[in-house]
Enzyme design. Structure first.
Site, mmCIF file in Angstrom:
data_model
loop_
_atom_site.group_PDB
_atom_site.id
_atom_site.type_symbol
_atom_site.label_atom_id
_atom_site.label_comp_id
_atom_site.label_asym_id
_atom_site.label_seq_id
_atom_site.Cartn_x
_atom_site.Cartn_y
_atom_site.Cartn_z
ATOM 1 N N ARG A 97 0.847 -1.186 0.000
ATOM 2 C CA ARG A 97 0.000 0.000 0.000
ATOM 3 C C ARG A 97 0.887 1.242 0.000
ATOM 4 O O ARG A 97 1.950 1.268 0.633
ATOM 5 C CB ARG A 97 -0.939 0.023 1.218
ATOM 6 C CG ARG A 97 -2.150 -0.903 1.107
ATOM 7 C CD ARG A 97 -3.099 -0.433 0.008
ATOM 8 N NE ARG A 97 -4.338 -1.180 -0.042
ATOM 9 C CZ ARG A 97 -4.540 -2.270 -0.773
ATOM 10 N NH1 ARG A 97 -3.540 -2.769 -1.485
ATOM 11 N NH2 ARG A 97 -5.729 -2.857 -0.787
ATOM 12 N N GLU A 103 -4.270 7.302 -5.661
ATOM 13 C CA GLU A 103 -4.485 6.560 -6.902
ATOM 14 C C GLU A 103 -5.790 7.013 -7.537
ATOM 15 O O GLU A 103 -6.792 7.136 -6.830
ATOM 16 C CB GLU A 103 -4.518 5.058 -6.607
ATOM 17 C CG GLU A 103 -3.201 4.538 -6.047
ATOM 18 C CD GLU A 103 -3.229 3.042 -5.729
ATOM 19 O OE1 GLU A 103 -4.283 2.389 -5.971
ATOM 20 O OE2 GLU A 103 -2.215 2.527 -5.236
ATOM 21 N N HIS A 129 -1.187 -0.493 -9.864
ATOM 22 C CA HIS A 129 -1.887 -1.295 -8.851
ATOM 23 C C HIS A 129 -2.503 -2.550 -9.472
ATOM 24 O O HIS A 129 -3.693 -2.834 -9.300
ATOM 25 C CB HIS A 129 -2.965 -0.476 -8.138
ATOM 26 C CG HIS A 129 -3.302 -1.019 -6.782
ATOM 27 N ND1 HIS A 129 -3.764 -0.229 -5.754
ATOM 28 C CD2 HIS A 129 -3.252 -2.283 -6.279
ATOM 29 C CE1 HIS A 129 -3.985 -0.971 -4.678
ATOM 30 N NE2 HIS A 129 -3.681 -2.226 -4.990
#
Length: 342
Positions: free
Chosen positions: A254, A283, A302
């Site tokens: 993360r 993000e 991601h």
């Protein structure tokens, strides 16, 4: 007849969910709702985070449903209050961050999750990023595609480290970190582990160290800790400064875990050789981020856990929980087990 809502998306698709539900709930009425992720990014929905879809969509689709299987659908106080028939909410992710657990417990709804569903995909992606950063693969590919032959990268001061013979420091030794360790050992690397919750029996005595020692001794550092208030900024500027010159830092966990400005500074100053990230503090990545402009950074959006096997694993794990619920057996991964004792 039991009514089940399959709230799939464009990764854990409804056809996968339906195929896995059929053997465990052959007589169920399975409805479908397709959520827009990942075509549209996830984000906060009311009081929950990392969700896709709206409260109104879920309220309408859950009308009369006892069970919901999903990856990204939100479970909020408002949705729970409007869905009195709901008893089981199965999240096909490593953690149910899209569910309000406290509210679910008050409303008598059990919430399950799917730990380890993407562990292999993420571990493989992590090692791919290590190699991509250490061997400048994205940058040299871009140069070649633009017609430039960068033979100057063969200079001694321009080449990076090999995995074989190097020390790989793994921060967090859960399902993903332990797999990264296995792959790294297969490359001939030495492994160090920093994790206060690691099972000491699963790690060699000389491999388990404190985090500052790991940072100081590791040519490669890869982060696999959980994001909690306690781990925010875990890989700090001070710790990054402990890494050996020419090191490589990777984060597929993360974005909140790492001080990205400190990484950019270390790369700009030549203290680190490279860094590779699949996750970011915000993000999608903001247009004013330093990361794309910093030499030595490799990035992916991601998608470390994105494999077909992950999608099948996710569908299978939530379907298994549904089967246990319908058969009156204990749930396997229940995030709010106190609801089961009522």
């Amino acid at each position: 007849m039991t009514t089940i809502l399959a709230a799939g998306d464009h990764f854990v698709r409804n056809d996968l969910l339906r195929d896995r539900l059929r053997p465990v709930a052959p007589d169920a009425d399975v409805r479908e709702l397709t959520l827009p992720w990942p075509v549209e990014p996830f984000g906060p929905v009311a009081e929950v985070r990392e969700a896709s879809g709206t409260e109104d969509q879920l309220i309408e689709a859950l009308d009369g449903a006892e069970i919901c299987v999903t990856q990204m659908a939100p479970l909020t106080e408002r949705i729970l209050a409007a869905s009195p028939a709901l008893r089981l909410f199965c999240v096909s992710r490593g953690g149910p961050v899209n569910a309000n657990l406290e509210a679910a417990t008050r409303h008598g709804v059990a919430v399950t999750y799917a730990p380890g569903r993407n562990a292999t995909a993420t571990a493989e992606h992590t090692v791919a990023l290590m190699l991509a950063a250490a061997r400048r693969i994205p940058a040299t590919h871009a140069d070649l595609a633009a017609g430039t032959w960068r033979g100057d990268y063969y200079r001694y001061e321009a080449v990076g480290p090999e995995l074989e013979g190097s020390t790989v420091g793994i921060v967090g030794y859960g399902a993903i970190g332990s797999r990264v360790a296995r792959i790294a050992r297969g490359f001939g690397a030495r492994v160090l582990v920093a994790d206060p919750f690691a099972d000491a029996a699963a790690v060699a005595p000389d491999e388990l160290v404190e985090l500052p020692e790991l940072m100081n001794r590791s040519a490669f550092v890869t982060v696999h800790a959980r994001a909690t208030p306690q781990t925010e900024g875990l890989i700090s500027r001070e710790l990054i400064g402990l890494m050996p010159a020419g090191g490589v830092l990777v984060n597929c966990a993360r974005g909140s875990l790492v001080d990205y400005d400190a990484v950019c500074d270390a790369l700009d100053e030549g203290r680190l050789f490279g860094a590779a990230f699949d996750v970011f503090p915000v993000e999608p990545l903001p247009t004013d981020s330093r990361l794309p402009r910093t030499p030595g950074v490799v990035m992916t959006p991601h998608l470390a856990g994105a494999s077909r096997q992950t999608a099948h694993n996710a569908a299978g794990m939530v379907a298994t929980e549904v089967g246990h619920h319908l058969a009156g057996r204990p749930l396997i991964h229940c995030a709010n087990p106190e609801v089961l004792t009522r």
